[in-house]
Design a protein around this motif. Structure first.
Motif, PDB file in Angstrom:
ATOM      1  N   GLY A 149       0.841  -1.193   0.000  1.00  0.00           N
ATOM      2  CA  GLY A 149       0.000   0.000   0.000  1.00  0.00           C
ATOM      3  C   GLY A 149       0.871   1.235   0.000  1.00  0.00           C
ATOM      4  N   GLY A 150       0.420   2.280  -0.638  1.00  0.00           N
ATOM      5  CA  GLY A 150       1.192   3.509  -0.676  1.00  0.00           C
ATOM      6  C   GLY A 150       0.322   4.693  -1.017  1.00  0.00           C
ATOM      7  N   SER A 151       0.855   5.896  -0.821  1.00  0.00           N
ATOM      8  CA  SER A 151       0.117   7.106  -1.145  1.00  0.00           C
ATOM      9  C   SER A 151       1.078   8.186  -1.598  1.00  0.00           C
ATOM     10  CB  SER A 151      -0.696   7.594   0.058  1.00  0.00           C
ATOM     11  OG  SER A 151       0.170   7.942   1.131  1.00  0.00           O
ATOM     12  N   ALA A 152       0.557   9.147  -2.351  1.00  0.00           N
ATOM     13  CA  ALA A 152       1.356  10.268  -2.846  1.00  0.00           C
ATOM     14  C   ALA A 152       0.527  11.540  -2.730  1.00  0.00           C
ATOM     15  CB  ALA A 152       1.771  10.036  -4.294  1.00  0.00           C
ATOM     16  N   PRO A 153       1.045  12.583  -2.080  1.00  0.00           N
ATOM     17  CA  PRO A 153       0.312  13.845  -1.924  1.00  0.00           C
ATOM     18  C   PRO A 153       0.398  14.690  -3.195  1.00  0.00           C
ATOM     19  CG  PRO A 153       2.434  14.001  -0.833  1.00  0.00           C
ATOM     20  CD  PRO A 153       2.342  12.602  -1.374  1.00  0.00           C
ATOM     21  N   LEU A 154      -0.538  14.494  -4.107  1.00  0.00           N
ATOM     22  CA  LEU A 154      -0.449  15.129  -5.418  1.00  0.00           C
ATOM     23  C   LEU A 154      -1.099  16.498  -5.478  1.00  0.00           C
ATOM     24  CD1 LEU A 154      -1.249  12.095  -7.734  1.00  0.00           C
ATOM     25  CD2 LEU A 154       0.980  12.949  -7.006  1.00  0.00           C
ATOM     26  N   GLY A 155      -1.938  16.859  -4.497  1.00  0.00           N
ATOM     27  CA  GLY A 155      -2.723  18.064  -4.655  1.00  0.00           C
ATOM     28  C   GLY A 155      -3.795  17.839  -5.714  1.00  0.00           C
ATOM     29  N   SER A 156      -4.210  18.916  -6.371  1.00  0.00           N
ATOM     30  CA  SER A 156      -5.253  18.808  -7.379  1.00  0.00           C
ATOM     31  C   SER A 156      -4.693  18.276  -8.692  1.00  0.00           C
ATOM     32  CB  SER A 156      -5.882  20.190  -7.601  1.00  0.00           C
ATOM     33  OG  SER A 156      -6.874  20.131  -8.596  1.00  0.00           O
ATOM     34  N   PHE A 157      -5.433  17.358  -9.332  1.00  0.00           N
ATOM     35  CA  PHE A 157      -5.043  16.853 -10.643  1.00  0.00           C
ATOM     36  C   PHE A 157      -6.299  16.460 -11.413  1.00  0.00           C
ATOM     37  CE2 PHE A 157      -5.302  13.125  -7.984  1.00  0.00           C
ATOM     38  CZ  PHE A 157      -5.773  12.101  -8.789  1.00  0.00           C
ATOM     39  N   SER A 158      -6.174  16.365 -12.731  1.00  0.00           N
ATOM     40  CA  SER A 158      -7.330  16.043 -13.563  1.00  0.00           C
ATOM     41  C   SER A 158      -7.227  14.683 -14.235  1.00  0.00           C
ATOM     42  CB  SER A 158      -7.538  17.124 -14.632  1.00  0.00           C
ATOM     43  OG  SER A 158      -6.399  17.226 -15.467  1.00  0.00           O
ATOM     44  N   SER A 159      -5.999  14.132 -14.347  1.00  0.00           N
ATOM     45  CA  SER A 159      -5.873  12.823 -14.988  1.00  0.00           C
ATOM     46  C   SER A 159      -4.680  12.060 -14.432  1.00  0.00           C
ATOM     47  CB  SER A 159      -5.724  12.967 -16.506  1.00  0.00           C
ATOM     48  OG  SER A 159      -4.499  13.581 -16.843  1.00  0.00           O
ATOM     49  N   LEU A 160      -4.826  10.759 -14.419  1.00  0.00           N
ATOM     50  CA  LEU A 160      -3.787   9.834 -13.961  1.00  0.00           C
ATOM     51  C   LEU A 160      -3.728   8.680 -14.944  1.00  0.00           C
ATOM     52  CD1 LEU A 160      -1.926   8.394 -11.754  1.00  0.00           C
ATOM     53  CD2 LEU A 160      -4.067   7.438 -10.877  1.00  0.00           C
ATOM     54  N   VAL A 161      -2.536   8.358 -15.443  1.00  0.00           N
ATOM     55  CA  VAL A 161      -2.336   7.212 -16.321  1.00  0.00           C
ATOM     56  C   VAL A 161      -1.437   6.212 -15.609  1.00  0.00           C
ATOM     57  CG1 VAL A 161      -1.365   6.380 -18.493  1.00  0.00           C
ATOM     58  CG2 VAL A 161      -2.623   8.532 -18.447  1.00  0.00           C
ATOM     59  N   VAL A 162      -1.856   4.970 -15.538  1.00  0.00           N
ATOM     60  CA  VAL A 162      -1.041   3.878 -15.007  1.00  0.00           C
ATOM     61  C   VAL A 162      -0.876   2.865 -16.131  1.00  0.00           C
ATOM     62  CG1 VAL A 162      -0.840   2.034 -13.311  1.00  0.00           C
ATOM     63  CG2 VAL A 162      -1.837   4.225 -12.650  1.00  0.00           C
ATOM     64  N   SER A 163       0.374   2.561 -16.496  1.00  0.00           N
ATOM     65  CA  SER A 163       0.640   1.719 -17.667  1.00  0.00           C
ATOM     66  C   SER A 163       1.590   0.583 -17.333  1.00  0.00           C
ATOM     67  CB  SER A 163       1.261   2.575 -18.770  1.00  0.00           C
ATOM     68  OG  SER A 163       1.699   1.774 -19.838  1.00  0.00           O
ATOM     69  N   GLY A 164       1.469  -0.497 -18.100  1.00  0.00           N
ATOM     70  CA  GLY A 164       2.405  -1.610 -17.990  1.00  0.00           C
ATOM     71  C   GLY A 164       2.432  -2.246 -16.623  1.00  0.00           C
ATOM     72  N   LEU A 165       1.307  -2.239 -15.929  1.00  0.00           N
ATOM     73  CA  LEU A 165       1.261  -2.759 -14.567  1.00  0.00           C
ATOM     74  C   LEU A 165       1.345  -4.285 -14.594  1.00  0.00           C
ATOM     75  CD1 LEU A 165       1.006  -1.396 -11.800  1.00  0.00           C
ATOM     76  CD2 LEU A 165      -1.449  -1.878 -11.875  1.00  0.00           C
ATOM     77  N   THR A 166       2.322  -4.827 -13.876  1.00  0.00           N
ATOM     78  CA  THR A 166       2.493  -6.276 -13.828  1.00  0.00           C
ATOM     79  C   THR A 166       2.718  -6.736 -12.397  1.00  0.00           C
ATOM     80  OG1 THR A 166       4.884  -6.109 -14.201  1.00  0.00           O
ATOM     81  CG2 THR A 166       3.498  -6.399 -16.145  1.00  0.00           C
ATOM     82  N   LEU A 167       2.196  -7.906 -12.099  1.00  0.00           N
ATOM     83  CA  LEU A 167       2.412  -8.571 -10.817  1.00  0.00           C
ATOM     84  C   LEU A 167       3.199  -9.841 -11.089  1.00  0.00           C
ATOM     85  CD1 LEU A 167       1.831  -9.099  -7.770  1.00  0.00           C
ATOM     86  CD2 LEU A 167      -0.270 -10.255  -8.514  1.00  0.00           C
ATOM     87  N   THR A 168       4.335  -9.988 -10.418  1.00  0.00           N
ATOM     88  CA  THR A 168       5.162 -11.177 -10.603  1.00  0.00           C
ATOM     89  C   THR A 168       5.186 -11.980  -9.308  1.00  0.00           C
ATOM     90  OG1 THR A 168       6.566 -10.027 -12.201  1.00  0.00           O
ATOM     91  CG2 THR A 168       7.449 -12.042 -11.225  1.00  0.00           C
ATOM     92  N   LEU A 169       4.885 -13.271  -9.416  1.00  0.00           N
ATOM     93  CA  LEU A 169       4.924 -14.191  -8.285  1.00  0.00           C
ATOM     94  C   LEU A 169       6.019 -15.217  -8.526  1.00  0.00           C
ATOM     95  CD1 LEU A 169       1.100 -14.907  -7.843  1.00  0.00           C
ATOM     96  CD2 LEU A 169       2.464 -13.063  -6.828  1.00  0.00           C
ATOM     97  N   SER A 170       6.768 -15.510  -7.480  1.00  0.00           N
ATOM     98  CA  SER A 170       7.852 -16.481  -7.583  1.00  0.00           C
ATOM     99  C   SER A 170       7.730 -17.480  -6.443  1.00  0.00           C
ATOM    100  CB  SER A 170       9.207 -15.759  -7.508  1.00  0.00           C
ATOM    101  OG  SER A 170      10.269 -16.682  -7.527  1.00  0.00           O
ATOM    102  N   ALA A 171       7.839 -18.756  -6.772  1.00  0.00           N
ATOM    103  CA  ALA A 171       7.760 -19.796  -5.746  1.00  0.00           C
ATOM    104  C   ALA A 171       8.629 -20.972  -6.156  1.00  0.00           C
ATOM    105  CB  ALA A 171       6.325 -20.265  -5.542  1.00  0.00           C
ATOM    106  N   SER A 172       9.464 -21.409  -5.243  1.00  0.00           N
ATOM    107  CA  SER A 172      10.256 -22.611  -5.492  1.00  0.00           C
ATOM    108  C   SER A 172       9.402 -23.842  -5.221  1.00  0.00           C
ATOM    109  CB  SER A 172      11.489 -22.607  -4.585  1.00  0.00           C
ATOM    110  OG  SER A 172      11.092 -22.745  -3.227  1.00  0.00           O
ATOM    111  N   ALA A 173       9.988 -25.019  -5.384  1.00  0.00           N
ATOM    112  CA  ALA A 173       9.265 -26.239  -5.046  1.00  0.00           C
ATOM    113  C   ALA A 173       8.825 -26.171  -3.586  1.00  0.00           C
ATOM    114  CB  ALA A 173      10.159 -27.454  -5.274  1.00  0.00           C
ATOM    115  N   ASN A 174       7.645 -26.700  -3.310  1.00  0.00           N
ATOM    116  CA  ASN A 174       7.064 -26.718  -1.963  1.00  0.00           C
ATOM    117  C   ASN A 174       6.646 -25.334  -1.484  1.00  0.00           C
ATOM    118  OD1 ASN A 174       7.563 -29.542  -1.736  1.00  0.00           O
ATOM    119  ND2 ASN A 174       9.677 -29.093  -1.133  1.00  0.00           N
ATOM    120  N   ALA A 175       6.375 -24.419  -2.418  1.00  0.00           N
ATOM    121  CA  ALA A 175       5.859 -23.094  -2.060  1.00  0.00           C
ATOM    122  C   ALA A 175       4.778 -22.694  -3.050  1.00  0.00           C
ATOM    123  CB  ALA A 175       6.976 -22.063  -2.055  1.00  0.00           C
TER     124      ALA A 175
END
Length: 220
Positions: A149-175
């Motif tokens: 979780g996180g936050s950013a104090p941006l003040g006033s804004f009219s648009s936000l673009v979030v691009s190329g968002l990826t989640l990577t999971l890694s697990a060895s054997a037995n995980a």
């Protein structure tokens, strides 16, 4: 809650035209997003006191890694203020409730990457390891969850673009890492009506009257 961390600027950015874009309109804001990812359409939206709003996706229970490293594409999206409204922060983001189980020498991990642009600003890439919370630990078995979780104090804004968002999971054997039906990706912000011109006129007139009354008192 940690601050959102961004790296060096790389250039202005918008969602690629080739993406399978869908737009959802709410009263105060609209979201255009890529609905071709495993998460599909927006799963929920929320509202609260003081104009606090949010939206997001529910992470599928299929997000599992076992003796592998798997990268999942998450929705790229553009958040824009509707006419008559302005957006502001702290802009907050959360991804989490990803459960893990490790048996014996099993090891796991999870991290998030993407890029952000505010009001057409240069693209700011970021990379974050998800926080690990251990609920059950021992030499033979460990379990808990990953979240960020996180936050950013941006003040006033009219648009936000979030691009190329990826989640990577890694697990060895037995995980194993999975969303166990509780995973969420969500964004939070504040929306407020833009004052009408008449409101500004009345405010300026009021300030003028206060100034005049103050000068008269000082002149006595």
């Amino acid at each position: 809650m940690k601050a959102l961390v961004f790296a060096a600027a790389l250039g202005a950015f918008a969602l690629p035209a080739s993406a399978a874009l869908e737009t959802v309109h709410f009263t105060e804001y609209s979201v255009t997003f890529d609905n071709s990812t495993v998460l599909g359409g927006i799963s929920f939206n929320s509202g609260g006191s003081g104009g606090s709003l949010g939206f997001g996706w529910t992470l599928s229970t299929s997000l599992v890694a076992n003796d592998a490293t798997i990268e999942f594409a998450l929705p790229s999206f553009t958040l824009t203020a509707n006419s008559g409204y302005t957006l502001s922060g702290d802009l907050s983001g959360f991804i989490g409730n990803l459960g893990y189980t490790e048996i014996g020498n099993g090891e796991s991990g999870a991290w998030l990457a993407g890029a952000v642009s505010i009001d057409g600003s240069p693209l700011l890439p970021f990379y974050e390891l998800l926080d690990r919370t251990e609920q059950l630990g021992g030499p033979q078995a460990r379990s808990g969850y990953y979240s960020l979780g996180g936050s950013a104090p941006l003040g006033s804004f009219s648009s936000l673009v979030v691009s190329g968002l990826t989640l990577t999971l890694s697990a060895s054997a037995n995980a194993v890492v999975s969303s166990v039906g509780q995973g969420r990706l969500e964004v939070g912000f504040v929306a407020a009506p833009v004052p009408e011109p008449e409101t500004y006129t009345l405010m300026l007139a009021g300030l003028g009257l206060i100034s005049l009354a103050t000068r008269r008192r000082m002149a006595r």
